[in-house]
Motif scaffolding. Structure first.
Motif, PDB file in Angstrom:
ATOM      1  N   LEU A 154      30.979   3.519   5.957  1.00 45.37           N
ATOM      2  CA  LEU A 154      30.477   2.899   7.174  1.00 45.37           C
ATOM      3  C   LEU A 154      31.258   1.611   7.407  1.00 45.37           C
ATOM      4  O   LEU A 154      31.367   0.778   6.508  1.00 45.37           O
ATOM      5  CB  LEU A 154      28.989   2.590   7.052  1.00 45.37           C
ATOM      6  CG  LEU A 154      28.024   3.793   7.039  1.00 45.37           C
ATOM      7  CD1 LEU A 154      28.091   4.562   5.729  1.00 45.37           C
ATOM      8  CD2 LEU A 154      26.610   3.324   7.301  1.00 45.37           C
ATOM      9  N   ASN A 155      31.786   1.462   8.605  1.00 43.40           N
ATOM     10  CA  ASN A 155      32.654   0.330   8.907  1.00 43.40           C
ATOM     11  C   ASN A 155      31.992  -0.726   9.779  1.00 43.40           C
ATOM     12  O   ASN A 155      31.065  -0.426  10.554  1.00 43.40           O
ATOM     13  CB  ASN A 155      33.924   0.826   9.612  1.00 43.40           C
ATOM     14  CG  ASN A 155      34.776   1.693   8.713  1.00 43.40           C
ATOM     15  OD1 ASN A 155      35.128   1.290   7.611  1.00 43.40           O
ATOM     16  ND2 ASN A 155      35.107   2.885   9.179  1.00 43.40           N
ATOM     17  N   CYS A 156      32.495  -1.936   9.647  1.00 46.16           N
ATOM     18  CA  CYS A 156      31.956  -3.069  10.392  1.00 46.16           C
ATOM     19  C   CYS A 156      33.088  -4.071  10.612  1.00 46.16           C
ATOM     20  O   CYS A 156      33.849  -4.360   9.685  1.00 46.16           O
ATOM     21  CB  CYS A 156      30.811  -3.696   9.608  1.00 46.16           C
ATOM     22  SG  CYS A 156      30.071  -5.158  10.361  1.00 46.16           S
ATOM     23  N   ASP A 157      33.203  -4.583  11.821  1.00 44.40           N
ATOM     24  CA  ASP A 157      34.194  -5.605  12.141  1.00 44.40           C
ATOM     25  C   ASP A 157      33.488  -6.836  12.684  1.00 44.40           C
ATOM     26  O   ASP A 157      32.434  -6.730  13.306  1.00 44.40           O
ATOM     27  CB  ASP A 157      35.186  -5.093  13.189  1.00 44.40           C
ATOM     28  CG  ASP A 157      35.973  -3.898  12.700  1.00 44.40           C
ATOM     29  OD1 ASP A 157      35.727  -2.783  13.201  1.00 44.40           O
ATOM     30  OD2 ASP A 157      36.815  -4.087  11.806  1.00 44.40           O
ATOM     31  N   TYR A 158      34.070  -7.995  12.447  1.00 50.87           N
ATOM     32  CA  TYR A 158      33.482  -9.217  12.982  1.00 50.87           C
ATOM     33  C   TYR A 158      34.564 -10.071  13.614  1.00 50.87           C
ATOM     34  O   TYR A 158      35.757  -9.936  13.297  1.00 50.87           O
ATOM     35  CB  TYR A 158      32.720  -9.990  11.887  1.00 50.87           C
ATOM     36  CG  TYR A 158      33.555 -10.435  10.720  1.00 50.87           C
ATOM     37  CD1 TYR A 158      33.804  -9.568   9.646  1.00 50.87           C
ATOM     38  CD2 TYR A 158      34.076 -11.727  10.646  1.00 50.87           C
ATOM     39  CE1 TYR A 158      34.556  -9.972   8.563  1.00 50.87           C
ATOM     40  CE2 TYR A 158      34.827 -12.136   9.562  1.00 50.87           C
ATOM     41  CZ  TYR A 158      35.066 -11.254   8.527  1.00 50.87           C
ATOM     42  OH  TYR A 158      35.805 -11.655   7.438  1.00 50.87           O
ATOM     43  N   SER A 204      29.847 -12.091  -0.629  1.00 51.13           N
ATOM     44  CA  SER A 204      30.321 -13.401  -0.215  1.00 51.13           C
ATOM     45  C   SER A 204      31.807 -13.321   0.092  1.00 51.13           C
ATOM     46  O   SER A 204      32.514 -12.480  -0.470  1.00 51.13           O
ATOM     47  CB  SER A 204      30.068 -14.407  -1.333  1.00 51.13           C
ATOM     48  OG  SER A 204      30.797 -15.589  -1.115  1.00 51.13           O
ATOM     49  N   SER A 205      32.275 -14.233   0.928  1.00 55.38           N
ATOM     50  CA  SER A 205      33.689 -14.198   1.312  1.00 55.38           C
ATOM     51  C   SER A 205      34.635 -14.561   0.173  1.00 55.38           C
ATOM     52  O   SER A 205      35.840 -14.398   0.299  1.00 55.38           O
ATOM     53  CB  SER A 205      33.938 -15.138   2.499  1.00 55.38           C
ATOM     54  OG  SER A 205      33.629 -16.461   2.142  1.00 55.38           O
ATOM     55  N   LYS A 230      39.055 -10.006   4.514  1.00 52.46           N
ATOM     56  CA  LYS A 230      38.891 -11.192   5.366  1.00 52.46           C
ATOM     57  C   LYS A 230      40.009 -11.315   6.395  1.00 52.46           C
ATOM     58  O   LYS A 230      39.775 -11.748   7.525  1.00 52.46           O
ATOM     59  CB  LYS A 230      38.842 -12.452   4.502  1.00 52.46           C
ATOM     60  CG  LYS A 230      37.567 -12.550   3.676  1.00 52.46           C
ATOM     61  CD  LYS A 230      37.444 -13.888   2.990  1.00 52.46           C
ATOM     62  CE  LYS A 230      38.517 -14.087   1.924  1.00 52.46           C
ATOM     63  NZ  LYS A 230      38.307 -13.169   0.768  1.00 52.46           N
ATOM     64  N   SER A 231      41.207 -10.964   6.009  1.00 50.72           N
ATOM     65  CA  SER A 231      42.328 -11.115   6.950  1.00 50.72           C
ATOM     66  C   SER A 231      42.151 -10.195   8.150  1.00 50.72           C
ATOM     67  O   SER A 231      42.534 -10.539   9.272  1.00 50.72           O
ATOM     68  CB  SER A 231      43.649 -10.835   6.244  1.00 50.72           C
ATOM     69  OG  SER A 231      43.684  -9.512   5.752  1.00 50.72           O
ATOM     70  N   ALA A 232      41.567  -9.041   7.918  1.00 57.70           N
ATOM     71  CA  ALA A 232      41.332  -8.089   9.006  1.00 57.70           C
ATOM     72  C   ALA A 232      39.966  -8.280   9.647  1.00 57.70           C
ATOM     73  O   ALA A 232      39.642  -7.587  10.625  1.00 57.70           O
ATOM     74  CB  ALA A 232      41.468  -6.663   8.491  1.00 57.70           C
TER      75      ALA A 232
END
Lengths: 114, 113
Positions: free
Chosen positions: B21-25, B51-52, B68-70
């Motif tokens: 399952l994908n998620c973008d922010y 956490s990041s 994080k880069s994407a």
């Protein structure tokens, strides 16, 4: 440990009528949240309480919505008067830790405004 | 403007296979991410978080990966079970004093027996 309790589970009212939702958080959880979830959407924060203080109510439509958390335990969310667009699920959540960490949700109240 | 996007509204997988399952922010200030699972007529239930400062977190059959880069995260469920059929919400937050969870629209996962 009992979970977050909400009542009623379902409510159907005519537009322009008032409605109230009740929430009892998990014992010991100082932070309480009310969320609105529209169909096909994720929950959106309406208001956050730290004990009895509303620390974030920036998304609460204050012309018709109000909330209180007397004594810093259970809470009531009220809509007066209700509009057709208020039909949604109203979720209550609570947490012990910071607001960005795990929150525990109640089952929600499904409101239908006719 | 949706800050947390779950672009695929649904996913169907065979029991025993992997579910991804994908998620973008879009908000680069987000530094904490959570996945919630929701059954019909119930409230969302916390599943796993990251956490990041990490790029992976694992809990049993559930693993969350963070790029994080994407500005992308994904939830892997291996092996998938019929009881995993539910709506999955991705949520993101900053970890500052007045943080709040921002949720995506959710993905409906169906696991076929």
């Amino acid at each position: 440990e009992a979970g977050v309790v909400q009542s009623p589970r379902y409510k159907i009212i005519e537009k322009k009528q008032p409605v109230a939702f009740w929430c009892n958080p998990i014992s010991g959880h100082n932070t309480l949240y009310w969320y609105l979830q529209n169909l096909g959407q994720g929950p959106e924060l309406l208001i956050r309480y730290e004990n009895e203080e509303a620390v974030d109510d920036s998304q609460l439509p204050k012309d018709r919505f109000s909330a209180e958390r007397l004594k810093g335990v259970d809470s009531t969310l009220k809509i007066q008067p209700a509009e057709l667009g208020d039909s949604a699920v109203y979720l209550c959540a609570s947490s012990r830790g910071p607001s960005w960490a795990e929150q525990f949700f109640g089952p929600g109240t499904r409101l239908t405004v006719l | 403007d949706q800050q947390v996007k779950q672009n695929s509204p649904s996913l169907s997988v065979q029991e025993g296979r992997i579910s991804i399952l994908n998620c973008d922010y879009t908000n680069s200030m987000f530094d904490y991410f959570l996945w919630y699972k929701k059954y019909p007529a119930e409230g969302p239930t916390f599943l796993i978080s990251i956490s990041s400062i990490k790029d992976k977190n694992e809990d049993g059959r559930f693993t969350v990966f963070l790029n994080k880069s994407a500005k992308h995260l994904s939830l892997h469920i291996v092996p998938s079970q019929p009881g995993d059929s539910a709506v999955y919400f991705c949520a993101a937050s900053t970890t500052g004093a007045n943080s709040k969870l921002t949720f995506g629209k959710g993905i409906t996962l169906s696991v076929r027996p």
